[in-house]
Design an enzyme around this catalytic site. Structure first.
Site, mmCIF file in Angstrom:
data_model
loop_
_atom_site.group_PDB
_atom_site.id
_atom_site.type_symbol
_atom_site.label_atom_id
_atom_site.label_comp_id
_atom_site.label_asym_id
_atom_site.label_seq_id
_atom_site.Cartn_x
_atom_site.Cartn_y
_atom_site.Cartn_z
ATOM 1 N N CYS A 25 -10.086 -5.729 1.763
ATOM 2 C CA CYS A 25 -11.174 -4.211 1.685
ATOM 3 C C CYS A 25 -11.968 -4.781 0.581
ATOM 4 O O CYS A 25 -12.068 -5.480 -0.420
ATOM 5 C CB CYS A 25 -11.087 -3.073 2.441
ATOM 6 S SG CYS A 25 -10.077 -2.616 0.111
ATOM 7 N N ASN A 61 0.519 -1.710 0.161
ATOM 8 C CA ASN A 61 -0.123 -0.036 -0.262
ATOM 9 C C ASN A 61 1.009 1.521 0.051
ATOM 10 O O ASN A 61 2.086 0.918 0.690
ATOM 11 C CB ASN A 61 -1.103 -0.059 1.469
ATOM 12 C CG ASN A 61 -0.175 0.047 2.916
ATOM 13 O OD1 ASN A 61 0.696 -1.481 2.964
ATOM 14 N ND2 ASN A 61 -0.444 0.991 3.792
ATOM 15 N N ALA A 62 0.179 2.216 -0.322
ATOM 16 C CA ALA A 62 0.625 3.832 -0.293
ATOM 17 C C ALA A 62 -0.136 4.868 -0.245
ATOM 18 O O ALA A 62 -1.152 4.599 -0.884
ATOM 19 C CB ALA A 62 1.181 3.709 -1.900
ATOM 20 N N GLU A 63 0.426 5.743 0.616
ATOM 21 C CA GLU A 63 -0.671 6.442 0.661
ATOM 22 C C GLU A 63 0.013 7.729 1.148
ATOM 23 O O GLU A 63 1.606 8.007 1.486
ATOM 24 C CB GLU A 63 -0.493 6.354 2.773
ATOM 25 C CG GLU A 63 -1.873 5.057 3.600
ATOM 26 C CD GLU A 63 -1.963 4.889 4.651
ATOM 27 O OE1 GLU A 63 -1.904 3.831 4.621
ATOM 28 O OE2 GLU A 63 -0.659 5.361 5.452
ATOM 29 N N GLU A 84 -3.475 -4.884 -2.944
ATOM 30 C CA GLU A 84 -3.557 -5.491 -3.717
ATOM 31 C C GLU A 84 -4.084 -4.799 -4.916
ATOM 32 O O GLU A 84 -3.128 -5.205 -6.229
ATOM 33 C CB GLU A 84 -4.664 -6.013 -3.634
ATOM 34 C CG GLU A 84 -5.757 -7.012 -2.409
ATOM 35 C CD GLU A 84 -5.648 -6.648 -0.992
ATOM 36 O OE1 GLU A 84 -6.215 -6.802 -0.343
ATOM 37 O OE2 GLU A 84 -5.067 -5.093 -1.042
ATOM 38 N N HIS A 93 -3.891 -0.038 -2.935
ATOM 39 C CA HIS A 93 -4.416 -0.424 -2.187
ATOM 40 C C HIS A 93 -2.535 -1.448 -2.366
ATOM 41 O O HIS A 93 -2.309 -2.101 -3.747
ATOM 42 C CB HIS A 93 -5.789 -1.488 -2.247
ATOM 43 C CG HIS A 93 -6.127 -0.383 -1.779
ATOM 44 N ND1 HIS A 93 -7.213 -0.268 -0.628
ATOM 45 C CD2 HIS A 93 -6.843 0.956 -1.985
ATOM 46 C CE1 HIS A 93 -7.738 0.493 -0.421
ATOM 47 N NE2 HIS A 93 -7.555 1.376 -1.229
ATOM 48 N N CYS A 105 -11.275 -3.293 -2.849
ATOM 49 C CA CYS A 105 -10.051 -4.130 -3.135
ATOM 50 C C CYS A 105 -11.013 -5.394 -4.097
ATOM 51 O O CYS A 105 -10.344 -5.554 -5.092
ATOM 52 C CB CYS A 105 -9.378 -4.828 -1.799
ATOM 53 S SG CYS A 105 -7.948 -2.978 -2.092
#
Length: 309
Positions: free
Chosen positions: A140, A100-102, A115, A113, A143
């Site tokens: 989630c 994941n990357a935010e 996935e 996400h 995804c």
């Protein structure tokens, strides 16, 4: 967020119920994954299975914690990893990592996400059929919807630490491409015979744009991130029948850069280019919003080019 950095956990070994590596083996594998941009090919996988005396699937699940280390999660501090097991053009099994990357100070809807990252990694690098996806945590709903756009959505296995599912188990009565009259899907796109009517567009950037999966907007688009010392990273636009789970080309490219263990900052990045289809543009605003999370980056170069008929 001044930069997003891949943090190597020095002097630690990967050991779980599936596999056990020494500190040296773990460090070597971390370095290999960065060099190979988050991919283990068939030879790598076979060597590791023989070396560790484990099955292919045990290795797949055992390596998920390493995938989580590629996460850039300044908002949640919740690192999620995923690995796609897929067949390449030669019919050989490869592992495609993702995390994941935010982005600080931006809408949470802009996150990538794990996935998505792993599937994007497989898609951009020529995978033809997904067999399994191993994830550190339950996917989630977002995804699950993203995975529902895949050509093999009803076939591949979803492996969690203690359970295994088919997507239909996790997403019953689903909404997908066919509900919008789309007979194609991610990994099974419509044939592409068009080209950009702009001779100044870089050939490889154009190729990634033309390979985009855009049945709903027709905005064939891609991003190129040029680095000073580590080559170029490309991303393609991948749409979804539910619209919101679509993956922007900048998010696609950024995920690839993070999987190489690189920082997204002025010391690494030389240029950022977005190519869109004239008359169908919809990505500049999203790209600018993501880039606003960072400081001192080069300005985004925007190219809008028409497609041949």
């Amino acid at each position: 967020m001044a930069s997003a950095t891949f943090l190597v956990q020095a002097n630690t070994a990967l050991s779980n119920t599936h596999i056990s590596l020494s500190v040296a083996q773990t460090q070597a594998l971390r370095s290999q994954l960065k060099t190979q941009r988050g991919i283990l090919n068939a030879n790598n996988i076979n060597q590791l299975c023989a070396q560790l005396n484990v099955t292919n699937d045990a290795l797949l699940q055992g390596l998920v914690p390493l995938a989580s280390e590629f996460a850039v999660a300044p908002v949640s501090n919740f690192h999620v990893g995923a690995i796609v097991k897929a067949l390449d053009e030669s019919g050989e099994v490869n592992f495609y990592f993702g995390a994941n990357a935010e982005f600080n100070r931006q809408a949470l809807s802009l996150v990538v996400h794990a996935e998505q990252s792993a599937i994007n990694n497989a898609w951009l690098n020529g995978a033809k059929k997904i067999l399994k996806i191993a994830i550190s945590d339950a996917p989630c709903g977002y995804c699950r919807q993203f995975m529902n756009e895949l050509a093999d959505a009803r076939e591949f296995d979803i492996l969690l630490p203690e359970q295994q599912f088919k997507l239909a188990d996790l997403l019953p009565h689903s909404f997908g491409p066919t509900d919008l009259g789309n007979q194609y899907s991610l990994f099974n796109p419509a044939p592409q015979a068009r080209s950009f009517n702009n001779t100044e567009v870089e050939q490889q950037l154009a190729a990634y744009a033309l390979a985009a999966y855009v049945p709903y907007s027709q905005n064939y688009s891609a991003v190129k991130i040029t680095t000073f010392n580590n080559g170029d990273f490309y991303g393609s636009y991948a749409e979804n029948a539910a619209y919101s789970p679509s993956l922007s080309p900048l998010q696609s490219a950024l995920s690839q850069l993070f999987l190489a263990g690189l920082s997204f900052d002025q010391h690494t990045v030389k240029g950022i280019t977005l190519l869109e289809t004239a008359g169908h543009e919809n990505q500049a605003g999203v790209a600018q919003a993501v880039l606003a999370s960072f400081v001192n980056l080069p300005p985004l170069e925007l190219i809008s080019a028409p497609l041949s008929e």
